[in-house]
Write an enzyme that holds these catalytic residues in place. Structure first.
Site, PDB file in Angstrom:
ATOM      1  N   TRP A 101       0.878  -1.172   0.000  1.00 23.62           N
ATOM      2  CA  TRP A 101       0.000   0.000   0.000  1.00 23.62           C
ATOM      3  C   TRP A 101       0.914   1.219   0.000  1.00 23.62           C
ATOM      4  O   TRP A 101       1.441   1.611   1.038  1.00 23.62           O
ATOM      5  CB  TRP A 101      -0.888   0.013   1.243  1.00 23.62           C
ATOM      6  CG  TRP A 101      -1.789  -1.162   1.368  1.00 23.62           C
ATOM      7  CD1 TRP A 101      -3.072  -1.266   0.921  1.00 23.62           C
ATOM      8  CD2 TRP A 101      -1.497  -2.416   2.019  1.00 23.62           C
ATOM      9  NE1 TRP A 101      -3.598  -2.497   1.229  1.00 23.62           N
ATOM     10  CE2 TRP A 101      -2.656  -3.233   1.898  1.00 23.62           C
ATOM     11  CE3 TRP A 101      -0.374  -2.931   2.667  1.00 23.62           C
ATOM     12  CZ2 TRP A 101      -2.707  -4.523   2.419  1.00 23.62           C
ATOM     13  CZ3 TRP A 101      -0.420  -4.213   3.178  1.00 23.62           C
ATOM     14  CH2 TRP A 101      -1.573  -4.988   3.052  1.00 23.62           C
ATOM     15  N   ASP A 258      20.312  -6.148  -0.305  1.00 26.47           N
ATOM     16  CA  ASP A 258      20.513  -4.857   0.353  1.00 26.47           C
ATOM     17  C   ASP A 258      21.673  -4.925   1.342  1.00 26.47           C
ATOM     18  O   ASP A 258      22.496  -4.011   1.415  1.00 26.47           O
ATOM     19  CB  ASP A 258      19.240  -4.440   1.088  1.00 26.47           C
ATOM     20  CG  ASP A 258      18.012  -4.456   0.212  1.00 26.47           C
ATOM     21  OD1 ASP A 258      18.151  -4.279  -1.011  1.00 26.47           O
ATOM     22  OD2 ASP A 258      16.914  -4.659   0.751  1.00 26.47           O
TER      23      ASP A 258
END
Length: 310
Positions: A101, A258
């Site tokens: 979202w 990452d």
């Protein structure tokens, strides 16, 4: 002190703990890299460049940045937007599935905060890192200003580092991603692609081909992540293949790349050689994937931190 800026988005991470409880944390590709760099190389000045809201979750996020000893001078507060949120699920092999979202994410408005004065302040950096995620979520029309800002940093002598980190669902089309990545690679000094990203976009099937693809951009340093088994590097004319020992217990592959990026760059900025930097970065990535979530517990990093000289 060596300074590096990480530009991008940090999100609220939700993870199911049991049938009635959600765990809340914070994560995002550049944020994850910044955290792991600072943990392993605390002598470096590591700063986030992002936009958050003025809500409680944004307050918590900012406090988390500070608790990880990240500099927050360039964490901007949008008056009406909020952080993006994602829910993560993993299967038995540690592979991930995300639900996002982020339409109202403050980070989509980040370029609005990059005034001429801010860019001038950012020129004090030694290194500036960004990924394909902000390029994908920036609002239409923002890219031109972003590239102009990056050109100014580069002209001031700042080293530019780019990780494509392609996420198809964030882009309006593959063609648009290719256009923006081409610009990013042409302005970068160091590239940290994964083979999978280049396979989807360009049909590249091997790490060697990925290195060859990157050579057209006259990069100073290319580091190609080839899954759990190897890394290929090209510095100048020296092409090296580095064998990686994969871990046997994989809990969650989130943030492996990452962690690799942050620790590799931290090692290089601290004067380590290519081979040593790759092995330290691979150890960090191997540690992360043995724990749930993007940010592994600090205690789990003790061995990697010890080998980094901490």
């Amino acid at each position: 002190m060596t300074k590096i800026f990480f530009l991008g988005e940090c999100m609220v991470e939700l993870r199911e703990q049991d049938e009635s409880t959600m765990g809340l944390s914070f994560a995002g590709d550049v944020y994850n890299s910044a955290v792991y760099m600072k943990r392993c190389f605390p002598q470096l000045s590591v700063s986030m460049v992002t936009a958050i809201g003025r809500d409680r979750l944004s307050d918590k996020m900012l406090n988390r940045f500070k608790s990880e000893s990240l500099e927050t001078e360039f964490v901007f507060r949008h008056p009406s937007k909020v952080p993006g949120i994602y829910f993560i699920e993993t299967d038995e092999s540690g592979e991930r599935r995300f639900t996002y979202w982020r339409n109202d994410s403050a980070a989509r408005k980040l370029v609005d905060f990059l005034s001429a004065e801010v860019i001038e302040q950012l020129t004090v950096a030694d290194t500036f890192f960004f990924s394909g995620i902000p390029l994908a979520i920036f609002e239409q029309g923002a890219h031109t200003k972003f590239w102009q800002s990056l050109e100014r940093l580069k002209a001031a002598g700042v080293k530019v580092v780019f990780d494509p980190n392609y996420r198809a669902q964030l882009w309006t089309s593959k063609e648009e991603a290719i256009r923006q990545f081409d610009k990013a690679l042409r302005l970068s000094d160091i590239a940290l692609p994964g083979v999978e990203d280049l396979t989807v976009l360009y049909g590249i099937q091997s790490a060697q081909d990925a290195v060859g693809f990157c050579q057209q951009y006259e990069l100073e340093e290319v580091v190609v992540k080839n899954g759990p088994h190897s890394v290929f590097t090209l510095v100048g004319n020296e092409l090296l293949s580095h064998t990686i020992t994969p871990v046997t217990k994989v809990v969650d592959t989130t943030s492996a790349g990452d962690a690799f990026n942050g620790v590799y760059l931290g090692a290089r900025l601290s004067g380590r050689g290519i081979g040593e930097s790759v092995q330290l970065a691979a150890k960090a990535a191997g540690t992360v994937i043995q724990h749930p979530g993007a940010i592994a517990p600090m205690a789990a990093f003790k061995q990697t931190m010890s080998e980094a000289g901490i």
